[in-house]
Design an enzyme around this catalytic site. Structure first.
Site, PDB file in Angstrom:
ATOM      1  NE  ARG A   1      -4.160  -2.057   1.742  1.00 16.62           N
ATOM      2  CZ  ARG A   1      -4.809  -2.773   2.644  1.00 16.62           C
ATOM      3  NH1 ARG A   1      -4.458  -2.720   3.921  1.00 16.62           N
ATOM      4  NH2 ARG A   1      -5.814  -3.541   2.282  1.00 16.62           N
TER       5      ARG A   1
ATOM      6  CG  ASN B   1      -6.939  -0.250   0.338  1.00 17.21           C
ATOM      7  OD1 ASN B   1      -7.417  -1.061  -0.441  1.00 17.21           O
ATOM      8  ND2 ASN B   1      -7.267  -0.211   1.612  1.00 17.21           N
TER       9      ASN B   1
ATOM     10  CG  HIS C   1      -9.467  -8.284   0.755  1.00 14.91           C
ATOM     11  ND1 HIS C   1     -10.128  -7.816   1.859  1.00 14.91           N
ATOM     12  CD2 HIS C   1      -9.508  -9.645   0.841  1.00 14.91           C
ATOM     13  CE1 HIS C   1     -10.561  -8.840   2.583  1.00 14.91           C
ATOM     14  NE2 HIS C   1     -10.202  -9.965   1.982  1.00 14.91           N
TER      15      HIS C   1
END
EC number: 2.7.4.6
Length: 140
Positions: free
Chosen positions: A104, A114, A117
């Site tokens: 990130r 971002n 996951h």
């Protein structure tokens, strides 16, 4: 710690910017193996089911819209302590607060976009993997 699996999604911002290879390189450099991977277009139903835990949160609608806005890459990662290791490699949800060298920090554009996951527990990893893969799809 034992060898385990975790689930990863490379989000639409990563596929749109053609950085999935660079993200995969960071994952593999951390010692995680990509044992299952598919590029898909998540349906609204899939996104709503996947993020159901956030259904009552104010950002739920935006999250579903974003996750269905373009292709994603769903992955099964494997390695020692994979859940915790991948969470460390991803970095904080807010890229401004993420540690140097994390996915990130390097690639994310915002809290909402971002890049990745990752499962937050081994139990959730099993559930999330099962939503997109069966055992025949995973080459360990």
């Amino acid at each position: 710690m034992a060898n385990e699996r975790t689930f990863s999604i490379l989000k639409p911002d990563a596929t749109r910017r053609n950085i999935t290879g660079a993200v995969n390189a960071v994952i593999e450099a951390a010692g995680l193996r990509i044992v299952g991977q598919r590029r898909i277009r998540m349906t609204r139903e899939q996104a709503e089911k996947f993020y159901e835990v956030h259904k009552e949160r104010p950002f739920f609608g935006e999250l579903v819209e974003f996750m269905t806005s373009g292709p994603v890459v769903v992955q099964v990662l494997e390695g020692e302590n994979a859940v915790a290791k991948y969470r460390e490699v991803m970095g904080a949800t807010n890229p401004a607060q993420a540690a140097d060298g994390t996915i990130r920090k390097q690639f994310a554009e915002s809290v909402g976009e971002n890049t990745v996951h990752g499962s937050d527990s081994a139990d959730n990893a099993r559930l999330e993997i099962a939503q997109f893969f069966n055992e025949a799809d995973i080459a360990a």
